[in-house]
Scaffold this motif. Sequence first.
Motif, mmCIF file in Angstrom:
data_model
loop_
_atom_site.group_PDB
_atom_site.id
_atom_site.type_symbol
_atom_site.label_atom_id
_atom_site.label_comp_id
_atom_site.label_asym_id
_atom_site.label_seq_id
_atom_site.Cartn_x
_atom_site.Cartn_y
_atom_site.Cartn_z
ATOM 1 N N GLN A 41 0.877 -1.456 -0.271
ATOM 2 C CA GLN A 41 0.007 -0.280 -0.290
ATOM 3 C C GLN A 41 0.985 1.351 -0.029
ATOM 4 N N LYS A 42 2.115 0.994 0.421
ATOM 5 C CA LYS A 42 3.056 2.251 0.628
ATOM 6 C C LYS A 42 3.285 2.601 -0.377
ATOM 7 N N GLN A 43 3.976 1.127 -1.345
ATOM 8 C CA GLN A 43 4.563 1.538 -2.570
ATOM 9 C C GLN A 43 3.326 2.033 -3.582
ATOM 10 N N GLN A 44 2.213 1.534 -3.626
ATOM 11 C CA GLN A 44 1.430 2.164 -4.351
ATOM 12 C C GLN A 44 1.173 4.290 -3.669
ATOM 13 N N GLU A 45 1.021 4.198 -2.386
ATOM 14 C CA GLU A 45 1.030 5.724 -2.457
ATOM 15 C C GLU A 45 2.247 6.439 -3.153
ATOM 16 N N GLN A 46 3.184 5.310 -2.518
ATOM 17 C CA GLN A 46 4.755 5.624 -3.150
ATOM 18 C C GLN A 46 4.610 6.383 -4.920
ATOM 19 N N ASN A 47 4.096 5.358 -5.429
ATOM 20 C CA ASN A 47 4.010 5.121 -7.103
ATOM 21 C C ASN A 47 2.614 6.408 -7.095
ATOM 22 N N GLN A 48 1.942 6.687 -6.656
ATOM 23 C CA GLN A 48 0.903 7.531 -7.351
ATOM 24 C C GLN A 48 1.679 8.421 -6.915
ATOM 25 N N GLN A 49 2.469 9.285 -5.917
ATOM 26 C CA GLN A 49 2.634 10.430 -6.193
ATOM 27 C C GLN A 49 3.998 10.504 -7.656
ATOM 28 N N GLU A 50 4.813 9.509 -7.817
ATOM 29 C CA GLU A 50 6.410 9.505 -8.200
ATOM 30 C C GLU A 50 4.578 9.617 -9.870
ATOM 31 N N GLN A 51 3.938 8.747 -9.932
ATOM 32 C CA GLN A 51 3.477 9.281 -11.260
ATOM 33 C C GLN A 51 2.523 10.699 -11.711
ATOM 34 N N LYS A 55 3.648 13.290 -14.506
ATOM 35 C CA LYS A 55 2.279 13.471 -15.089
ATOM 36 C C LYS A 55 2.978 14.945 -15.442
ATOM 37 N N GLU A 56 3.348 15.801 -14.139
ATOM 38 C CA GLU A 56 3.890 17.229 -14.092
ATOM 39 C C GLU A 56 4.623 17.220 -15.151
ATOM 40 N N GLU A 57 6.016 16.327 -15.101
ATOM 41 C CA GLU A 57 7.029 16.550 -15.963
ATOM 42 C C GLU A 57 6.754 16.529 -17.752
ATOM 43 N N ILE A 58 5.697 15.441 -18.051
ATOM 44 C CA ILE A 58 5.485 15.068 -19.048
ATOM 45 C C ILE A 58 4.845 16.342 -19.693
ATOM 46 N N THR A 59 3.215 16.940 -18.660
ATOM 47 C CA THR A 59 2.805 18.669 -19.126
ATOM 48 C C THR A 59 4.039 19.449 -18.977
ATOM 49 N N LYS A 60 4.929 19.821 -18.092
ATOM 50 C CA LYS A 60 6.277 20.567 -17.934
ATOM 51 C C LYS A 60 6.617 20.409 -19.506
ATOM 52 N N ILE A 61 6.863 19.160 -20.585
ATOM 53 C CA ILE A 61 7.604 19.195 -21.267
ATOM 54 C C ILE A 61 7.350 19.427 -22.532
ATOM 55 N N GLN A 62 5.810 19.087 -23.068
ATOM 56 C CA GLN A 62 5.329 19.454 -24.078
ATOM 57 C C GLN A 62 5.450 21.303 -23.736
ATOM 58 N N GLU A 63 4.565 21.678 -22.933
ATOM 59 C CA GLU A 63 4.904 22.957 -22.821
ATOM 60 C C GLU A 63 5.884 23.877 -23.956
ATOM 61 N N GLU A 64 7.399 23.278 -22.953
ATOM 62 C CA GLU A 64 8.399 22.935 -23.875
ATOM 63 C C GLU A 64 8.495 22.681 -25.395
ATOM 64 N N GLN A 65 7.960 21.980 -25.488
ATOM 65 C CA GLN A 65 8.125 21.232 -26.554
ATOM 66 C C GLN A 65 7.097 22.078 -27.891
ATOM 67 N N GLU A 66 6.398 23.657 -27.037
ATOM 68 C CA GLU A 66 5.116 24.037 -27.867
ATOM 69 C C GLU A 66 6.052 25.275 -28.164
ATOM 70 N N HIS A 67 6.589 25.570 -26.890
ATOM 71 C CA HIS A 67 7.318 26.913 -27.174
ATOM 72 C C HIS A 67 8.207 26.346 -28.481
ATOM 73 N N VAL A 68 9.505 25.465 -28.048
ATOM 74 C CA VAL A 68 10.755 25.379 -29.702
ATOM 75 C C VAL A 68 9.641 25.260 -30.845
ATOM 76 N N GLU A 69 8.457 24.297 -30.645
ATOM 77 C CA GLU A 69 7.988 24.131 -32.181
ATOM 78 C C GLU A 69 7.387 26.097 -32.599
ATOM 79 N N SER A 70 7.245 26.526 -32.248
ATOM 80 C CA SER A 70 6.190 27.481 -32.390
ATOM 81 C C SER A 70 7.619 28.972 -32.541
ATOM 82 N N GLU A 71 9.222 28.479 -31.800
ATOM 83 C CA GLU A 71 10.295 28.796 -32.335
ATOM 84 C C GLU A 71 10.733 28.435 -33.727
ATOM 85 N N ILE A 72 10.228 27.473 -33.784
ATOM 86 C CA ILE A 72 10.656 26.755 -35.004
ATOM 87 C C ILE A 72 9.782 26.921 -36.547
ATOM 88 N N LYS A 73 9.252 27.244 -36.096
ATOM 89 C CA LYS A 73 7.427 27.990 -37.387
ATOM 90 C C LYS A 73 8.159 28.610 -37.950
#
Length: 443
Positions: A41-51, A55-73
């Motif tokens: 259960q602890k592991q599950q909680e920890q995993n959920q936190q890590e997930q 997810k936050e990291e993914i959103t951040k990277i996606q935002e950065e990607q969008e920025h870079v993509e608009s720069e490229i455009k």
Amino acid sequence: MKRKAAVITLTAALTFSGVLPIGDVRSAAAASIDQKIEEVQKQQEQNQQEQQQSKEEITKIQEEQEHVESEIKRLDTAVMDTNDKLDKKQAEIDETNQHIEELKQEITILKERIAERDALLKDRVRAMYENGAVSYLDVLLGAKDFGDFVERVSALNVIAEQDRTILEEHKADKLSLEEKKVEVEEELAALEVKLKELEGLKQQLNSQMAEKQTLMESLEKQEGELHSHVEELENAEQLLAAQEAAFKEEKAEAERLAREEAERRAREEAAARAASEEAAKQQSSSNTSNASNSQSSSNTSSTPAPAPKPSGSSTFIWPANGYVSSGYGSRWGTLHAGADIAAGGTVPIVAAAGGTVIRAEYSSSYGNVVYIAHNINGQNYTTVYAHMRSLNVSYGQRVSQGQMLGYMGNTGNSYGQHLHFELHLGGWNAAKSNSVDPLRYLP
Ligand SMILES: [Zn+2]
């Protein structure tokens, strides 16, 4: 092997049954299982936190990607614009060159015409002189240059209309020649400017393309990071499921063994009761039999059990032959969560302990990797074998200590053939928070 480990655990617990009543043994086993469930259960909680973090990291990277993509455009537009300007400039330059060529041709034609008329006019003057029209000669000979000469001839007003026309044309041609020479000079100067502009545009284009290249590389890097984050996320879920399944199986197995043990004890107790009743009936050989009986009964539970392996250095064996090229600990600012064992040639990788394969796959970071879940003396462990050349085992498979998992390789994020070996107290997680120095557990 896992089942065997569970048996050992239980037998180890039963070994002390001489001290503990049966109920306490069973509740101890149940407590151990509860503890494991709590761990999951602890592991599950920890995993959920890590997930959530992933997810936050993914959103951040996606935002950065969008920025870079608009720069490229933006850069693409700029590059297209510069290319347009370059084309136009080149067309202007071609046109100017063409014009210069035309002017030069015109100049050549004018020069030829002027030379021809010069010859013609000289003949005329000679003819006039020979015909005795000498009266003009003084005037004409007083000319400073040919232009002046023509002026004087015109001024004399005595020459024929045809000759006058020739002279007018001659004058116009000479003027036109001077103008065209000036025009060529101007065009050449303009060409110089345009060529410089062209050079500037080319440099601009080059720097725009270089900037785009850099952006593309960073985009590629971000995509790689994104991919590995998604992979981590998916893997964490898969692994969690596999670990839960392994723990459930273990719990069921422990319960089954406890039931069997209870039944065995009940049978033994019944037999002991029957024996003592029998002894009571035959009181003639009385005194010592009871004592020896109870002695033997307690002996049955303590004698044949193989001693559990000590949880120290001999629990695990070396997963590969080789030298430790990099140890566990902080490396380049991040945690190196395992030990690197390097060797050349064909080097087999073996299971450091018996267990269940909970992951056998390729990942971009670990390359070909095997995860094994172990339960040794009631403690859950996970070992990880990364960068393998090939995988000889598959998901869900039970392996024994020393069983070959594959060969040492250089797959994934690896520079040179080596085994990256991790040991986790409990389950594996992306943050590798359960990792320990595996070398401390190896003999
Ligand atoms: Zn490593």
